[in-house]
Design a protein around this motif. Structure first.
Motif, PDB file in Angstrom:
ATOM      1  N   ALA A 536       0.839  -1.205   0.000  1.00 27.76           N
ATOM      2  CA  ALA A 536       0.000   0.000   0.000  1.00 27.76           C
ATOM      3  C   ALA A 536       0.873   1.254   0.000  1.00 27.76           C
ATOM      4  CB  ALA A 536      -0.935  -0.022   1.206  1.00 27.76           C
ATOM      5  N   GLN A 537       1.947   1.230   0.750  1.00 25.41           N
ATOM      6  CA  GLN A 537       2.872   2.366   0.749  1.00 25.41           C
ATOM      7  C   GLN A 537       3.480   2.580  -0.636  1.00 25.41           C
ATOM      8  OE1 GLN A 537       5.532   1.092   3.935  1.00 25.41           O
ATOM      9  NE2 GLN A 537       4.744   2.703   5.266  1.00 25.41           N
ATOM     10  N   PHE A 538       3.846   1.496  -1.283  1.00 23.36           N
ATOM     11  CA  PHE A 538       4.401   1.608  -2.634  1.00 23.36           C
ATOM     12  C   PHE A 538       3.377   2.222  -3.593  1.00 23.36           C
ATOM     13  CE2 PHE A 538       7.402  -2.208  -1.793  1.00 23.36           C
ATOM     14  CZ  PHE A 538       8.334  -1.356  -1.212  1.00 23.36           C
ATOM     15  N   LEU A 539       2.116   1.781  -3.492  1.00 26.88           N
ATOM     16  CA  LEU A 539       1.084   2.303  -4.389  1.00 26.88           C
ATOM     17  C   LEU A 539       0.866   3.794  -4.164  1.00 26.88           C
ATOM     18  CD1 LEU A 539      -1.096   1.829  -6.547  1.00 26.88           C
ATOM     19  CD2 LEU A 539      -2.700   1.351  -4.688  1.00 26.88           C
ATOM     20  N   ILE A 540       0.820   4.212  -2.899  1.00 25.33           N
ATOM     21  CA  ILE A 540       0.609   5.625  -2.596  1.00 25.33           C
ATOM     22  C   ILE A 540       1.704   6.470  -3.240  1.00 25.33           C
ATOM     23  CG2 ILE A 540       0.529   7.309  -0.733  1.00 25.33           C
ATOM     24  CD1 ILE A 540      -1.958   5.440  -1.129  1.00 25.33           C
ATOM     25  N   SER A 541       2.930   5.970  -3.207  1.00 25.08           N
ATOM     26  CA  SER A 541       4.035   6.696  -3.849  1.00 25.08           C
ATOM     27  C   SER A 541       3.914   6.647  -5.367  1.00 25.08           C
ATOM     28  CB  SER A 541       5.376   6.096  -3.415  1.00 25.08           C
ATOM     29  OG  SER A 541       5.546   6.204  -2.015  1.00 25.08           O
ATOM     30  N   GLU A 542       3.512   5.503  -5.881  1.00 23.90           N
ATOM     31  CA  GLU A 542       3.405   5.320  -7.328  1.00 23.90           C
ATOM     32  C   GLU A 542       2.355   6.238  -7.938  1.00 23.90           C
ATOM     33  OE1 GLU A 542       1.296   1.910  -9.948  1.00 23.90           O
ATOM     34  OE2 GLU A 542       2.939   1.183  -8.685  1.00 23.90           O
ATOM     35  N   LEU A 543       1.250   6.474  -7.208  1.00 25.06           N
ATOM     36  CA  LEU A 543       0.118   7.211  -7.777  1.00 25.06           C
ATOM     37  C   LEU A 543       0.482   8.632  -8.186  1.00 25.06           C
ATOM     38  CD1 LEU A 543      -2.854   6.034  -5.527  1.00 25.06           C
ATOM     39  CD2 LEU A 543      -2.439   5.496  -7.934  1.00 25.06           C
ATOM     40  N   GLN A 544       1.431   9.241  -7.470  1.00 26.82           N
ATOM     41  CA  GLN A 544       1.771  10.621  -7.837  1.00 26.82           C
ATOM     42  C   GLN A 544       2.463  10.695  -9.190  1.00 26.82           C
ATOM     43  OE1 GLN A 544       5.022  12.324  -5.289  1.00 26.82           O
ATOM     44  NE2 GLN A 544       4.888  10.307  -4.300  1.00 26.82           N
ATOM     45  N   PHE A 545       2.911   9.534  -9.719  1.00 26.59           N
ATOM     46  CA  PHE A 545       3.546   9.508 -11.036  1.00 26.59           C
ATOM     47  C   PHE A 545       2.651   8.849 -12.087  1.00 26.59           C
ATOM     48  CE2 PHE A 545       6.931   9.560  -7.883  1.00 26.59           C
ATOM     49  CZ  PHE A 545       7.616  10.706  -8.278  1.00 26.59           C
ATOM     50  N   ARG A 578      13.810   3.202   0.752  1.00 24.95           N
ATOM     51  CA  ARG A 578      13.048   1.976   0.478  1.00 24.95           C
ATOM     52  C   ARG A 578      12.355   2.076  -0.863  1.00 24.95           C
ATOM     53  NH1 ARG A 578      11.939  -1.973  -1.053  1.00 24.95           N
ATOM     54  NH2 ARG A 578      10.839  -3.770  -0.153  1.00 24.95           N
ATOM     55  N   LEU A 579      11.917   3.271  -1.255  1.00 26.98           N
ATOM     56  CA  LEU A 579      11.293   3.463  -2.569  1.00 26.98           C
ATOM     57  C   LEU A 579      12.320   3.266  -3.680  1.00 26.98           C
ATOM     58  CD1 LEU A 579       9.022   6.575  -1.866  1.00 26.98           C
ATOM     59  CD2 LEU A 579       8.352   4.168  -1.969  1.00 26.98           C
ATOM     60  N   ARG A 580      13.550   3.745  -3.423  1.00 31.99           N
ATOM     61  CA  ARG A 580      14.607   3.554  -4.418  1.00 31.99           C
ATOM     62  C   ARG A 580      14.928   2.066  -4.580  1.00 31.99           C
ATOM     63  NH1 ARG A 580      20.347   6.886  -4.714  1.00 31.99           N
ATOM     64  NH2 ARG A 580      21.078   5.947  -6.666  1.00 31.99           N
ATOM     65  N   GLN A 581      14.898   1.347  -3.484  1.00 39.31           N
ATOM     66  CA  GLN A 581      15.114  -0.098  -3.552  1.00 39.31           C
ATOM     67  C   GLN A 581      13.997  -0.767  -4.348  1.00 39.31           C
ATOM     68  OE1 GLN A 581      15.465  -1.933   0.314  1.00 39.31           O
ATOM     69  NE2 GLN A 581      15.352  -4.010  -0.528  1.00 39.31           N
ATOM     70  N   ARG A 582      12.769  -0.260  -4.162  1.00 41.33           N
ATOM     71  CA  ARG A 582      11.626  -0.808  -4.925  1.00 41.33           C
ATOM     72  C   ARG A 582      11.809  -0.565  -6.418  1.00 41.33           C
ATOM     73  NH1 ARG A 582       7.710  -4.613  -5.078  1.00 41.33           N
ATOM     74  NH2 ARG A 582       5.734  -3.842  -5.925  1.00 41.33           N
ATOM     75  N   PRO A 602       5.673   3.939 -13.987  1.00 43.35           N
ATOM     76  CA  PRO A 602       5.602   4.996 -12.967  1.00 43.35           C
ATOM     77  C   PRO A 602       6.869   5.085 -12.126  1.00 43.35           C
ATOM     78  CG  PRO A 602       3.615   3.637 -12.956  1.00 43.35           C
ATOM     79  CD  PRO A 602       4.606   2.940 -13.812  1.00 43.35           C
ATOM     80  N   TRP A 603       7.512   3.967 -11.906  1.00 46.41           N
ATOM     81  CA  TRP A 603       8.735   3.978 -11.108  1.00 46.41           C
ATOM     82  C   TRP A 603       9.902   4.549 -11.906  1.00 46.41           C
ATOM     83  CZ3 TRP A 603       8.694   3.101  -6.006  1.00 46.41           C
ATOM     84  CH2 TRP A 603       7.498   2.598  -5.486  1.00 46.41           C
TER      85      TRP A 603
END
Length: 663
Positions: A536-545, A578-582, A602-603
């Motif tokens: 869910a954290q990954f998705l929240i970050s992904e959505l802005q892109f 952690r996002l960069r690792q993703r 998106p990433w």
């Protein structure tokens, strides 16, 4: 003296009904069995097994259908292809002891009287009968009913920027009506120079139309987007609900006369969704939208036993609108928690009346209900139903599917995209798209559908049912709950309100709902909580892109939805490292062919925005160009001189491999 089979057939023909023969001959009669099959083939039978594709047969007519269902049947196929058999025609089902014990087939047979089908135990009976049988002669003459005449009159009065939608059950003469109107129109002097286009899933399904006429053209669905229209053009869509979303969207700007015909039964997959969703879109773009329907069967007689059984057993032809508030007692609007009665059962264990009520509620409340849905509920022991009664009256139901854990040897090939076995939607999605194979080894309950009767909606009953499901799942020691649905603001609010986490938003609209698919989850066990909250954290970050540049065009998620999900989920963004690792994890997966580009895209946008890509990386220009491609890399291939989108994808993977080796 005529045989019993001959007498039965003659009786069915007297009522213009189809003859259903259940062939139960012993398996050891090999020579005679082969002779029966040869006779059926000599008579031009449409021959199928439970695995045969049926879509290309829609719109055709057959006098004889031979269904070899010894190794299983397909309810979608059955409902579709029996609908192509004319009155006076014959349907032969080759059965086996296994088929006759299958819960869904037993359920279906319950809707026939013993006198409505012929149970054949001897090959010789079929040999004698088909040795002298002559198929019913079709009457090519068009003798319109009053309803068909009225529709033709309405069609003749259409003008540019107007639409007529013809909805009807199978066998009502939709195509014959449109064909008669088109031929009349072509004969009118004012249409000498007009152009008429016929669009259907295949050209074979459009042969009834006068395609030989110089002013009539066939178009496949994928030709619609690029075609240039004139204001005096006429476009006919046959089986319009089966067309992909992009083809449907292409006609919203059509300037001429638009005529749409489709079958609304569940086995058309998107018929109800087409009516519920696409008709509203048409009204926004055209000056006039006329709705028409045909009720009287033309292909067979009234009260045909096969049609009756299909309709009743699988809740076909159900109304588009849900029951009104009058359907539910007024006292339900003042419900008390103590009055709720929850029960969890498999479909085949319900008494017939309750089973039919559940099927009807699921069908009425969902735009994409198929006969195979009910077949799955009846036959698969991993499917269960949670019902909600108030004062012994059914007001809500949830269809639940137990999924996972996946077989250990399958998890890695699924994660890498090498295998995609049927079923287990949630564990496979977590493994492949989310690259979280640990979740594939857990036990999940998927809420396939949740339905509340129209008269008692918006009273919290859906949330009460969801709470009961959660308590049951905890008792049964499942790791997590999950669901997948077409993402709308209303549904996103419902699941978020019940503290479910958004896990994944798909990149392409569903053909029926016209919305991207979403996965929400509710973790139960500690290990599921950690893994799902991280996703869910990954998705929240992904959505802005997902709304940067041209991304919103093809990913079908607008800024308002992205903002809503980011603020309503209650999930904080993961730390940047952690996002960069993703990004690295997904980039490596894409580079090695283990993830599609849309899920990495998106990433990649995030990597540029957050300066994770070295400034001196020589292939940055190609990666930026890929971000601006509106979908399948076709535009990227054209602009950069690749031979096609496959070549462009291959080069992108190689560039990303170099990038992620460098960082």
């Amino acid at each position: 003296m005529p045989s019993p089979l001959r007498n039965f057939y003659n009786h069915q023909c007297d009522h213009n009904s189809r003859t259903l023969i259940l062939w139960n001959a012993p398996a050891d009669n090999e020579p005679s069995t082969e002779l029966v099959v040869e006779l059926l083939r000599e008579h031009g039978a449409l021959e199928i097994t439970g695995r045969s594709d049926f879509r290309m047969q829609l719109g055709k007519e057959h006098a004889l259908l031979y269904a070899d269902y010894r190794n299983g049947w397909n309810a979608d196929q059955w409902a579709a292809l029996t609908g192509t058999v004319v009155g006076g025609g014959i349907i032969v089902v080759r059965a086996s002891p296994q088929l006759l014990k299958t819960p869904s087939f037993c359920h279906f047979l319950r809707f026939f009287k013993p006198t409505d089908y012929f149970n054949c135990q001897q090959d010789q009976s079929l040999i004698d009968f088909f040795g002298g049988w002559k198929p019913p002669q079709s009457n090519p003459a068009f003798n319109p009913t009053q309803s068909q005449q009225d529709i033709i009159h309405s069609l003749l009065s259409l003008q540019s920027n107007q639409v007529l939608i013809l909805n009807a059950a199978r066998g009502r003469g939709k195509t014959a009506t449109l064909n008669a109107w088109l031929r009349q129109t072509l004969a009118l002097p004012q249409h000498t120079h007009s152009r008429f286009f016929v669009c259907a899933p295949s050209k074979q399904q459009a042969v009834v139309y006068p395609l030989e006429h110089s002013n009539v053209y066939f178009l496949s669905p994928d030709q619609l987007e690029q075609h240039e229209w004139l204001i005096y053009d006429t476009l006919i869509f046959d089986e319009a609900a089966t067309l992909p979303v992009r083809a449907q969207n292409a006609i919203l700007t059509f300037p001429g006369i638009l005529v749409l015909a489709t079958t609304t039964e569940g086995y058309e997959y998107a018929g109800r969704g087409f009516r519920i969703r696409f008709e509203a879109e048409l009204a926004k773009h055209f000056g006039q939208v006329t709705l028409a329907t045909l009720q009287q069967p033309i292909r067979w007689g009234v009260n045909d036993p096969v049609e009756h059984a299909n309709k009743e057993a699988f809740a076909l032809y159900s109304p588009v609108s849900d029951p009104t508030s009058e359907y539910v007692p007024q006292e339900f609007k003042y419900h008390r928690q103590g009055a709720f009665q929850f029960s969890c059962n498999q479909a085949h264990s319900l008494i017939l009346q309750e089973r039919l009520e559940v099927f009807q509620l699921l069908s009425d409340a969902h735009y994409q209900t198929r006969p195979s849905d009910f077949q799955l509920l009846l036959d698969d022991t991993s499917q269960v139903l949670m019902t909600l009664h108030i004062s012994n009256v059914l007001v809500g139901v949830a269809w639940l599917a137990a999924e996972g854990p996946l077989i250990a040897d399958l998890i890695e090939p699924i994660t890498k995209g090498i295998r995609r076995p049927p079923g287990n939607l949630l564990p496979q999605s977590y493994a492949y798209y989310s690259k979280q194979p640990e979740l594939a080894s857990m036990r999940h309950i998927r809420v396939v559908r949740i339905a509340i009767k129209e008269g008692v909606r918006s009273l919290g009953l859906g949330s009460a049912l969801l709470y009961a499901i959660t308590q049951w799942a905890i008792e049964q020691k499942f790791d997590a709950l999950g669901t997948s649905f077409g993402l709308t603001q209303k549904l996103a609010h419902f699941w978020s309100h019940n503290n479910w986490l958004p896990i994944r938003i798909g990149h392409k609209p569903d053909p029926a709902s016209r919305y991207p698919s979403a996965i929400f989850a509710y973790p139960i066990s500690k290990r599921a909580q950690h893994a799902l909250r991280l996703l869910a954290q990954f998705l929240i970050s992904e959505l802005q892109f997902r709304t940067v540049g041209k991304l919103h065009y093809w990913q079908s998620i607008d800024t308002d939805m992205a903002v809503f999900l980011r603020h309503q989920s209650g999930v904080e963004q993961a730390p940047k490292e952690r996002l960069r690792q993703r990004w690295r994890e997904l980039g490596q997966a894409f580079a090695h062919g283990e993830l599609n580009f849309l899920d990495y895209k998106p990433w990649l946008a995030a990597a540029f925005a957050w300066h994770w890509i070295p400034h001196d990386f020589v292939q940055s220009e190609l990666l930026r160009a890929a971000l601006d491609d509106p979908g399948d890399l076709t535009e990227l291939a054209e602009r950069h001189g690749f031979s096609g989108k496959k070549a462009a994808l291959k080069q992108l993977r190689e560039v990303c491999l170099q990038l992620h080796q460098a960082v």
